[in-house]
Scaffold this motif. Sequence first.
Motif, short mmCIF file in Angstrom:
data_model
loop_
_atom_site.label_atom_id
_atom_site.label_comp_id
_atom_site.label_asym_id
_atom_site.label_seq_id
_atom_site.Cartn_x
_atom_site.Cartn_y
_atom_site.Cartn_z
N THR A 17 0.98 -1.16 0.40
CA THR A 17 -0.25 0.20 0.18
C THR A 17 1.23 1.03 0.22
OG1 THR A 17 -1.77 -0.95 1.03
CG2 THR A 17 -1.52 1.33 1.21
N PRO A 25 -3.48 6.41 0.70
CA PRO A 25 -3.26 4.90 0.93
C PRO A 25 -5.01 4.63 1.61
CG PRO A 25 -1.64 6.35 1.77
CD PRO A 25 -2.24 7.40 1.36
N VAL A 80 -6.43 2.41 -1.52
CA VAL A 80 -5.75 1.70 -1.99
C VAL A 80 -6.07 0.00 -1.37
CG1 VAL A 80 -3.82 0.13 -2.53
CG2 VAL A 80 -3.93 3.01 -2.64
#
Length: 59
Positions: free
Chosen positions: A25, A36, A39
């Motif tokens: 990530t 992030p 993801v």
Amino acid sequence: MPLIQISQTAGLSDAVKRETIAAVTDAYAKATGKDPDSVWVTITEIPRSQWGVGGEPLG
């Protein structure tokens, strides 16, 4: 929302899976500038008997 899929033989501990998901990530977010939190990462463990390399099964 990006989705990263990892397929591998079975056997990783839960701790290693957590570390792998966090590292993948982080690397993807840094490389693409994505948040992030957007993801997704999946790890699919496949028995060695279902993998083949060079025409031969691993298991």
